[in-house]
Design a protein around this motif. Structure first.
Motif, PDB file in Angstrom:
ATOM      1  N   GLY A 145      -7.043   5.199  -1.863  1.00  0.00           N
ATOM      2  CA  GLY A 145      -6.065   4.724  -2.834  1.00  0.00           C
ATOM      3  C   GLY A 145      -4.850   4.200  -2.134  1.00  0.00           C
ATOM      4  O   GLY A 145      -4.943   3.575  -1.089  1.00  0.00           O
ATOM      5  N   GLU A 146      -3.650   4.448  -2.674  1.00  0.00           N
ATOM      6  CA  GLU A 146      -2.454   3.840  -2.140  1.00  0.00           C
ATOM      7  C   GLU A 146      -1.979   4.456  -0.843  1.00  0.00           C
ATOM      8  O   GLU A 146      -1.089   3.922  -0.201  1.00  0.00           O
ATOM      9  CB  GLU A 146      -1.340   3.903  -3.191  1.00  0.00           C
ATOM     10  CG  GLU A 146      -1.610   3.006  -4.384  1.00  0.00           C
ATOM     11  CD  GLU A 146      -0.419   2.884  -5.290  1.00  0.00           C
ATOM     12  OE1 GLU A 146       0.716   3.020  -4.793  1.00  0.00           O
ATOM     13  OE2 GLU A 146      -0.605   2.679  -6.489  1.00  0.00           O
ATOM     14  N   GLU A 147      -2.529   5.578  -0.442  1.00  0.00           N
ATOM     15  CA  GLU A 147      -2.174   6.163   0.844  1.00  0.00           C
ATOM     16  C   GLU A 147      -2.563   5.183   1.942  1.00  0.00           C
ATOM     17  O   GLU A 147      -3.717   4.816   2.104  1.00  0.00           O
ATOM     18  CB  GLU A 147      -2.919   7.489   1.042  1.00  0.00           C
ATOM     19  CG  GLU A 147      -2.451   8.274   2.252  1.00  0.00           C
ATOM     20  CD  GLU A 147      -1.038   8.811   2.086  1.00  0.00           C
ATOM     21  OE1 GLU A 147      -0.358   8.966   3.113  1.00  0.00           O
ATOM     22  OE2 GLU A 147      -0.631   9.060   0.939  1.00  0.00           O
ATOM     23  N   GLY A 148      -1.588   4.683   2.705  1.00  0.00           N
ATOM     24  CA  GLY A 148      -1.884   3.728   3.767  1.00  0.00           C
ATOM     25  C   GLY A 148      -1.856   2.284   3.320  1.00  0.00           C
ATOM     26  O   GLY A 148      -2.093   1.384   4.131  1.00  0.00           O
ATOM     27  N   VAL A 156      -0.169  -4.935  -5.855  1.00  0.00           N
ATOM     28  CA  VAL A 156      -1.407  -5.320  -6.536  1.00  0.00           C
ATOM     29  C   VAL A 156      -2.071  -4.111  -7.188  1.00  0.00           C
ATOM     30  O   VAL A 156      -2.650  -4.210  -8.276  1.00  0.00           O
ATOM     31  CB  VAL A 156      -2.370  -5.994  -5.530  1.00  0.00           C
ATOM     32  CG1 VAL A 156      -3.731  -6.253  -6.165  1.00  0.00           C
ATOM     33  CG2 VAL A 156      -1.768  -7.293  -5.001  1.00  0.00           C
ATOM     34  N   ALA A 157      -1.991  -2.951  -6.529  1.00  0.00           N
ATOM     35  CA  ALA A 157      -2.708  -1.752  -6.986  1.00  0.00           C
ATOM     36  C   ALA A 157      -2.230  -1.244  -8.337  1.00  0.00           C
ATOM     37  O   ALA A 157      -2.928  -0.451  -8.972  1.00  0.00           O
ATOM     38  CB  ALA A 157      -2.585  -0.638  -5.944  1.00  0.00           C
ATOM     39  N   PHE A 158      -1.069  -1.682  -8.797  1.00  0.00           N
ATOM     40  CA  PHE A 158      -0.636  -1.283 -10.133  1.00  0.00           C
ATOM     41  C   PHE A 158      -1.678  -1.680 -11.170  1.00  0.00           C
ATOM     42  O   PHE A 158      -1.860  -0.985 -12.174  1.00  0.00           O
ATOM     43  CB  PHE A 158       0.707  -1.934 -10.480  1.00  0.00           C
ATOM     44  CG  PHE A 158       1.119  -1.741 -11.910  1.00  0.00           C
ATOM     45  CD1 PHE A 158       1.645  -0.531 -12.348  1.00  0.00           C
ATOM     46  CD2 PHE A 158       0.943  -2.761 -12.847  1.00  0.00           C
ATOM     47  CE1 PHE A 158       2.006  -0.343 -13.685  1.00  0.00           C
ATOM     48  CE2 PHE A 158       1.298  -2.585 -14.178  1.00  0.00           C
ATOM     49  CZ  PHE A 158       1.828  -1.367 -14.591  1.00  0.00           C
ATOM     50  N   ASP A 164      -9.966   2.574  -8.087  1.00  0.00           N
ATOM     51  CA  ASP A 164     -11.155   2.488  -7.231  1.00  0.00           C
ATOM     52  C   ASP A 164     -11.064   1.388  -6.183  1.00  0.00           C
ATOM     53  O   ASP A 164     -12.013   1.123  -5.448  1.00  0.00           O
ATOM     54  CB  ASP A 164     -12.420   2.293  -8.073  1.00  0.00           C
ATOM     55  CG  ASP A 164     -12.439   0.958  -8.833  1.00  0.00           C
ATOM     56  OD1 ASP A 164     -11.426   0.219  -8.778  1.00  0.00           O
ATOM     57  OD2 ASP A 164     -13.460   0.673  -9.486  1.00  0.00           O
ATOM     58  N   GLY A 165      -9.913   0.722  -6.091  1.00  0.00           N
ATOM     59  CA  GLY A 165      -9.717  -0.305  -5.079  1.00  0.00           C
ATOM     60  C   GLY A 165     -10.179  -1.688  -5.496  1.00  0.00           C
ATOM     61  O   GLY A 165     -10.053  -2.643  -4.726  1.00  0.00           O
ATOM     62  N   VAL A 215      -8.347  -4.911  -3.608  1.00  0.00           N
ATOM     63  CA  VAL A 215      -6.947  -4.639  -3.282  1.00  0.00           C
ATOM     64  C   VAL A 215      -6.682  -4.756  -1.790  1.00  0.00           C
ATOM     65  O   VAL A 215      -5.678  -5.348  -1.361  1.00  0.00           O
ATOM     66  CB  VAL A 215      -6.544  -3.235  -3.783  1.00  0.00           C
ATOM     67  CG1 VAL A 215      -5.110  -2.911  -3.366  1.00  0.00           C
ATOM     68  CG2 VAL A 215      -6.678  -3.142  -5.297  1.00  0.00           C
ATOM     69  N   LYS A 216      -7.562  -4.224  -0.970  1.00  0.00           N
ATOM     70  CA  LYS A 216      -7.356  -4.198   0.478  1.00  0.00           C
ATOM     71  C   LYS A 216      -7.334  -5.599   1.104  1.00  0.00           C
ATOM     72  O   LYS A 216      -6.856  -5.767   2.224  1.00  0.00           O
ATOM     73  CB  LYS A 216      -8.443  -3.350   1.148  1.00  0.00           C
ATOM     74  CG  LYS A 216      -8.151  -1.866   1.183  1.00  0.00           C
ATOM     75  CD  LYS A 216      -6.964  -1.561   2.096  1.00  0.00           C
ATOM     76  CE  LYS A 216      -6.758  -0.063   2.289  1.00  0.00           C
ATOM     77  NZ  LYS A 216      -5.598   0.221   3.170  1.00  0.00           N
ATOM     78  N   ASN A 217      -7.862  -6.587   0.386  1.00  0.00           N
ATOM     79  CA  ASN A 217      -7.875  -7.953   0.908  1.00  0.00           C
ATOM     80  C   ASN A 217      -6.871  -8.854   0.202  1.00  0.00           C
ATOM     81  O   ASN A 217      -6.968 -10.084   0.280  1.00  0.00           O
ATOM     82  CB  ASN A 217      -9.279  -8.550   0.774  1.00  0.00           C
ATOM     83  CG  ASN A 217     -10.279  -7.887   1.699  1.00  0.00           C
ATOM     84  OD1 ASN A 217      -9.930  -7.465   2.806  1.00  0.00           O
ATOM     85  ND2 ASN A 217     -11.525  -7.772   1.258  1.00  0.00           N
TER      86      ASN A 217
END
Length: 332
Positions: A145-148, A156-158, A164-165, A215-217
């Motif tokens: 999740g948002e850790e890191g 974006v993660a909002f 779940d990313g 999210v990670k990209n």
């Protein structure tokens, strides 16, 4: 029963012993439980509660730990209640985890016959209400999740409403609804944002009609017409953020007028990047409409909060609290 017998009040210690015994036997279906922190505490003040997140809600699959402190005036006065597990819930202070009495009627309208079990059961029911059940939940350390996450990924993660990313159009829709946008604008945003960004965040993967955004990209979506407050990896660049106000905040040192905001957008335009122009205008226009103060100013704090998404969570919380208070007034 005589009137004198009806007025008999069970002493605090006896009452807490009764609650302890009930807690040790187990409560109902086992989804809530509680017990003393320290068996040697002769005043029986500190207690630990547990709530299993209810099914079909954003809390499902999580175990929430709480601390309840019964002062010497309990049960005449309610205990203080604090979530130790991070939680996003309308009646809970996001910074301290404390259940706010003003937003949780059971504590405000406390009665002597209420118990710690009643509080836990009511909190679980509160998780299932319409204004809480779909709230995006923070991640505990060690969870994915948002850790890191970088600042851009947090922004974006909002919209990753189930954490779940991956963000689907319906999650984007619910994210904008949570900020107070109407159904039609939220639906349009959900469709066009996901259609526009999905492919960029899924390099090497095939086309998907569900238009997921990873999210990670999200850093692959950085366009040319931006303020450069994000670096190429989506990390927040403090010096570039400060330049926004040094260059454009002419009327007020720590805020932008709408005219200054338009000048900011004009100065950051990348020639030929028409899509970036439109995206940048839409992002800043929305931020201005959501966060401008009573003087029509967009403050430094609001802009900084937009870069890591924290302002979105604050706005959602304020909107839910306002809605909750209105509902309570109607009930009365």
């Amino acid at each position: 029963m005589s009137s004198e017998e009806a007025k008999v009040v069970v002493p605090r210690s006896f009452r807490l012993l009764e609650e302890l015994e009930r807690g040790e036997k187990g409560i109902g279906d086992g989804t809530v439980s509680y017990g003393m922190d320290d068996a040697d505490d002769i005043y029986m003040q500190s207690w630990t509660g547990t709530i299993l997140g209810p099914h079909n809600t954003a809390y499902e699959g999580k175990i929430f730990q709480l601390k309840l402190f019964c002062g010497k005036e309990y049960p005449e006065r309610p205990p203080t209640v604090r979530f130790q597990t991070r939680i996003n819930m309308a009646c809970v202070n996001p910074e301290t985890g404390v259940v706010e009495p003003s937003l949780f009627p059971m504590l405000t309208n406390w009665r002597r016959e209420y118990t710690m079990e009643d509080i836990l059961v009511k909190l679980k029911k509160e998780m299932m209400t319409s204004h809480n059940r779909k709230l995006a939940q923070p991640h505990e350390e060690g969870e994915s999740g948002e850790e890191g996450y970088t600042a851009l990924e947090k922004h974006v993660a909002f919209f990753d409403r189930n954490g779940d990313g991956v963000i689907y159009p319906w999650e984007t829709y619910h994210g904008f609804r949570a900020l107070g946008l109407g159904r039609l604008p939220s639906a349009i945003a959900g469709l066009f944002i996901n259609m526009g960004l999905s492919k960029k965040t899924r390099p090497g993967k095939g086309f998907s009609l569900l238009f997921p955004i990873e999210v990670k990209n999200s850093h692959f979506c950085i366009h040319g017409s931006v303020t450069e407050a994000y670096d190429k990896n989506g990390r927040f660049v403090e010096s570039k953020f400060e330049e926004i106000f040094k260059k454009h905040a002419r009327s007020h040192r720590n805020a932008l007028t709408y005219k200054e905001l338009l000048q900011l957008l004009k100065s950051n335009r990348d020639p030929g990047d028409f899509g970036g122009w439109i995206a940048a205008y839409g992002e800043w226009k929305l931020l201005y409409e959501l966060c401008k103060d009573e003087d029509g100013l967009l403050t430094r704090e609001a802009v900084k909060g937009a870069f890591d998404g924290s302002i979105f969570r604050k706005l959602e919380k304020e909107r839910l609290s306002s809605s909750h208070k209105k509902n309570e007034k109607r009930r009365r």
